[in-house]
Design a protein around this motif. Structure first.
Motif, mmCIF file in Angstrom:
data_model
loop_
_atom_site.group_PDB
_atom_site.id
_atom_site.type_symbol
_atom_site.label_atom_id
_atom_site.label_comp_id
_atom_site.label_asym_id
_atom_site.label_seq_id
_atom_site.Cartn_x
_atom_site.Cartn_y
_atom_site.Cartn_z
ATOM 1 N N PRO A 1 -0.473 -1.088 -2.520
ATOM 2 C CA PRO A 1 -1.108 -1.542 -1.291
ATOM 3 C C PRO A 1 -2.530 -2.066 -1.507
ATOM 4 O O PRO A 1 -3.252 -1.603 -2.384
ATOM 5 C CB PRO A 1 -1.141 -0.282 -0.427
ATOM 6 C CG PRO A 1 -1.093 0.843 -1.393
ATOM 7 C CD PRO A 1 -0.263 0.366 -2.537
ATOM 8 N N CYS B 1 1.574 8.908 3.081
ATOM 9 C CA CYS B 1 1.709 8.848 1.618
ATOM 10 C C CYS B 1 2.074 10.220 1.059
ATOM 11 O O CYS B 1 1.252 11.129 1.022
ATOM 12 C CB CYS B 1 0.429 8.341 0.961
ATOM 13 S SG CYS B 1 0.592 8.271 -0.831
ATOM 14 N N MET C 1 2.643 10.931 -1.923
ATOM 15 C CA MET C 1 2.013 11.151 -3.227
ATOM 16 C C MET C 1 0.584 11.653 -3.051
ATOM 17 O O MET C 1 -0.099 11.926 -4.033
ATOM 18 C CB MET C 1 1.977 9.848 -4.034
ATOM 19 C CG MET C 1 3.312 9.189 -4.277
ATOM 20 S SD MET C 1 4.270 10.000 -5.551
ATOM 21 C CE MET C 1 3.366 9.484 -7.021
ATOM 22 N N MET D 1 -7.391 4.144 -2.764
ATOM 23 C CA MET D 1 -6.334 4.799 -3.485
ATOM 24 C C MET D 1 -6.927 5.559 -4.653
ATOM 25 O O MET D 1 -7.607 4.995 -5.483
ATOM 26 C CB MET D 1 -5.334 3.773 -3.978
ATOM 27 C CG MET D 1 -3.948 4.321 -3.953
ATOM 28 S SD MET D 1 -2.773 3.111 -4.409
ATOM 29 C CE MET D 1 -3.275 2.914 -6.062
ATOM 30 N N CYS E 1 0.457 5.810 -7.421
ATOM 31 C CA CYS E 1 1.206 5.148 -6.362
ATOM 32 C C CYS E 1 2.540 4.729 -6.949
ATOM 33 O O CYS E 1 2.590 4.137 -8.008
ATOM 34 C CB CYS E 1 0.424 3.922 -5.903
ATOM 35 S SG CYS E 1 1.373 2.794 -4.884
ATOM 36 N N GLY F 1 4.708 2.835 -5.261
ATOM 37 C CA GLY F 1 5.153 1.588 -4.621
ATOM 38 C C GLY F 1 6.184 1.780 -3.529
ATOM 39 O O GLY F 1 6.963 0.879 -3.240
ATOM 40 N N GLU G 1 5.903 1.896 -0.324
ATOM 41 C CA GLU G 1 5.619 1.070 0.853
ATOM 42 C C GLU G 1 5.479 1.846 2.153
ATOM 43 O O GLU G 1 5.419 1.247 3.232
ATOM 44 C CB GLU G 1 6.676 -0.041 1.037
ATOM 45 C CG GLU G 1 6.843 -0.915 -0.188
ATOM 46 C CD GLU G 1 7.370 -2.308 0.120
ATOM 47 O OE1 GLU G 1 7.856 -2.531 1.232
ATOM 48 O OE2 GLU G 1 7.259 -3.175 -0.756
ATOM 49 N N ALA G 2 5.434 3.156 2.110
ATOM 50 C CA ALA G 2 5.304 3.932 3.337
ATOM 51 C C ALA G 2 4.022 3.540 4.076
ATOM 52 O O ALA G 2 4.030 3.338 5.289
ATOM 53 C CB ALA G 2 5.309 5.429 3.032
ATOM 54 N N CYS G 3 2.916 3.394 3.372
ATOM 55 C CA CYS G 3 1.641 3.044 4.009
ATOM 56 C C CYS G 3 1.730 1.687 4.698
ATOM 57 O O CYS G 3 1.284 1.508 5.826
ATOM 58 C CB CYS G 3 0.513 3.061 2.980
ATOM 59 S SG CYS G 3 0.883 2.144 1.482
HETATM 60 S S1 SF4 Z 1 2.933 2.637 -1.582
HETATM 61 FE FE1 SF4 Z 1 3.603 4.753 -1.185
HETATM 62 S S2 SF4 Z 1 2.742 5.941 -2.897
HETATM 63 FE FE2 SF4 Z 1 1.664 3.966 -2.852
HETATM 64 S S3 SF4 Z 1 -0.136 4.396 -1.625
HETATM 65 FE FE3 SF4 Z 1 1.414 3.567 -0.210
HETATM 66 S S4 SF4 Z 1 2.423 5.386 0.583
HETATM 67 FE FE4 SF4 Z 1 1.273 6.066 -1.189
#
Ligand code: SF4
Ligand code: SF4
Ligand code: SF4
Ligand code: SF4
Lengths: 324, 293
Positions: free
Chosen positions: A83, A100, A102, A115, A119, A121, A123-125
């Motif tokens: 992101p 997130c 993580m 960040m 990460c 990847g 894509e939740a954010c």
């Molecule tokens: S893509 Fe997923 S792991 Fe990476 S920062 Fe966004 S929520 Fe967190």
């Protein structure tokens, strides 16, 4: 913990979009000679006139190119989404921080999202942001190499040291090789040690798997683990017993194989020609094609090509897969 | 208390045997220590030590998505949203639990609130006693993921165990590779011992693991196992270590006594105290003792 897998998952594991046979080379324990066996088997198939793809899916420690003596070529980055936060658009709702899993996102004092951790990847954010303040950047987690030498093509995945995303690099290297599948007569996959998800990912699609082991208590222990994993996925398996003359417990290893009714496909003794090839970075099949070590691989390649072990075992495995 | 981790990058270079031998020699000389086996994919330190588990405890090392099929409307949005291809199915979503990262994206996109992410028991912590040495060993379920998180748990438990029994040293047997479990095993260590052998593959893996260890700013030294395997490769490895300022802590010759002792569930340093490898290990153990001051 031998959970039963959903039949669809097993079917998915075995499904491929092409017909080129895939042979996996694995083994629970590290250092039992998986790579040595994979590269020699690849060389043996080539010597038998086949077009071969060899996938080095041990992305933590990819050594097949060293053992083949061919320097890696055609590097391409393996990237995942990462992101990028637009502080002008951000309304400071902190939904992304919460989403997130993580725990990688932090809101610093200047009210911008940064960040800090790893990460993956996911894509939740990006999905939760109500203000369109999260963009999709990319970030490299490893390198993919495609090296061609005659009838052998080596696909190597290398994880960037310090990063954790082995599974993503494994998937990327397999995808690259599978995209060219129709150009090959056979695809060999050399996996990481262990019995975790990366090994399953690497073996996905394999019609036959060679479980490499050695006759030590550690070898026998780890063989049992990998055989139960392969059994969970209903994969046709045979054992390759490496360094079979090590002072140890050959009977125990053989018993483990028998208990899982897994045949021993080949037995390889401690061998100076094989070691010489290993140290020099040349398959023994090329270095000493008439040596007894080379003959073992040439013979194994022949038998595998002829759908070893035999039609009956294959039919049985197939029936089991369908039953599930 | 000091924390030392033993790593190798490459598997099968004798990491577990070395850990066990060092643990034995250090305890003999009065160091109190606790061992952590963080090779959670194939934990076998207890086999090398010839010891059995005292007790085991199931642990949840992962969060995994679970679908409530009563609520699910089969819209299949979750299948498309999962960045890890962990949901499959044509008419009904099925979660491939072993590769699910627990990221929660499927739950976010699900219009029916049919998906939840829940902790899942997929590993064990085993406790082992071998003489005066306590071992805390992690064991990941076959075909499971999240070994990094399990390693975190093992290290936490081992630190607790070590402080309970007043250990001077927590010695961690690390997993092979350089990925997520290795980083977890490395974190918080005061020193890393990197085991290698004189072959081109092992050198390449040593270079990769050195890079990781340096990235975390942890001081490290190397041990060259089976140093008589190949003179040329041994020389190249030694040169590389010097040029990169990685101290060589010791070298151990190949010794047929090792597999012989292992086959009997005993340590070669005990069974064959005068064997060449045992003598070399005694020298190495003094060097490691020096690291504790
Ligand atoms: S893509 Fe997923 S792991 Fe990476 S920062 Fe966004 S929520 Fe967190
Ligand atoms: S979800 Fe979007 S708006 Fe909310 S804090 Fe994160 S980036 Fe800013
Ligand atoms: S939690 Fe994430 S990885 Fe797991 S199934 Fe859902 S979207 Fe995929
Ligand atoms: S998104 Fe929700 S409702 Fe749609 S298929 Fe997935 S679980 Fe079912």
């Amino acid at each position: 913990m031998n959970k039963k897998l959903h039949p669809e998952i097993i079917k998915h594991f075995h499904s491929t979009t092409f017909t080129t046979p895939i042979i996996g080379v694995t083994g629970g324990k590290g250092g039992v000679g998986k790579s040595t066996i994979a590269i020699n088997l690849a060389a043996a198939f080539v010597a038998n006139g086949k077009k071969v793809a060899l996938i080095d899916a041990d992305v933590d420690a990819p050594n097949d190119s060293l053992l083949l003596g061919i320097p890696l070529e055609n590097p391409e980055p393996v990237t995942i989404m990462q992101p990028v936060f637009d502080s002008d658009k951000c309304t400071d709702c902190q939904k992304c921080v919460k989403a997130c899993q993580m725990n990688s996102l932090f809101r610093s004092r200047e009210k911008t999202i940064t960040m800090m951790g790893e990460c993956n990847g996911c894509e939740a954010c990006y999905l939760v942001c109500p203000a369109d303040a999260v963009g999709r950047g990319s970030h490299s987690v490893g390198t993919l190499y495609t090296t061609r030498r005659g009838d052998l093509t080596l696909y190597t995945g290398a994880l960037q040291p310090g990063l954790a995303e082995s599974a993503l690099v494994v998937n990327a290297v397999k995808k690259a090789a599978f995209a060219d599948a129709d150009n090959f007569d056979i695809i060999l996959v050399d996996t990481a040690p262990g019995t975790h998800c990366n090994v399953i990912g690497a073996l996905k699609g394999a019609g036959h798997v060679l479980a490499v082991t050695e006759p030590t208590p550690l070898g026998a222990h780890d063989l049992e683990l990998i055989l139960s994993l392969l059994d969970m996925f209903a994969v046709q398996t045979s054992v390759v017993l490496n360094r079979s003359d090590l002072p140890g417990q050959q009977e125990k290893t053989e018993k483990t194989g028998r208990a899982g009714s897994v045949p021993v496909a080949a037995e390889i003794k401690l061998d100076k020609d094989l070691l010489a090839g290993y140290l020099q970075g040349t398959p023994v099949v090329e270095l000493f094609p008439n040596s007894s070590a080379a003959k073992i691989f040439l013979d194994l390649a022949d038998r595998l090509a002829a759908a070893w072990p035999d039609q009956k075992t294959q039919a049985k495995t197939k029936a089991r897969q369908e039953q599930l | 208390m000091k924390e030392i981790v033993i790593l190798s990058g490459k598997g099968g270079v004798g990491k577990s045997s070395l850990t066990a031998a060092l643990a034995h020699l250090l305890t003999e000389k009065g160091t109190r220590l606790t061992l952590a086996d963080t090779d959670v994919d194939a934990p076998n330190l207890h086999i090398v030590l010839g010891a059995e588990f005292d007790r085991s405890r199931a642990v949840a090392a992962s969060d995994k998505a679970i679908i409530d099929y009563e609520k699910c409307s089969r819209c299949m949005r979750c299948v498309k949203a999962c960045a890890f291809d962990s949901i499959i199915g044509d008419n009904e979503p099925i979660i491939i639990s072993y590769s699910c990262e627990g990221c929660g994206v499927c739950a976010l996109v699900c219009p029916e609130e049919a998906v939840s992410v829940q902790p899942m028991e997929n590993g064990k912590i085993n406790f082992v006693t071998s003489g005066a040495v306590r071992v805390v060993a992690g064991e990941l379920g076959i075909g499971e993921s999240s070994s990094g998180r399990l390693v975190d748990i093992v290290k936490r438990e081992a630190r607790q165990e070590a402080s309970l029994n007043g250990s001077d040293l927590l010695l961690t047997d690390g997993p092979p590779g350089i990925g997520c479990p290795v980083i977890a095993a490395l974190k918080g260590s005061d020193y890393a011992i990197l085991v290698s052998e004189p072959t081109p593959s092992a050198l390449s893996d040593l270079q990769r693991i050195t890079e990781v260890v340096r990235g975390f700013n942890i001081p490290a030294g190397a041990v060259l196992n089976r140093n008589d395997m190949d003179e040329k490769s041994a020389r190249i490895t030694r040169d590389w270590l010097i040029r990169n300022e990685v101290p060589l802590l010791g070298e151990i010759p190949y010794d047929p006594c090792l597999p012989q002792a292992l086959a009997r569930g005993a340590l070669a340093v005990n069974m064959y105290p005068d064997a060449p490898s045992s003598l070399a290990l005694r020298n190495l153990h003094k060097v490691v003792e020096g690291l504790l001051d």
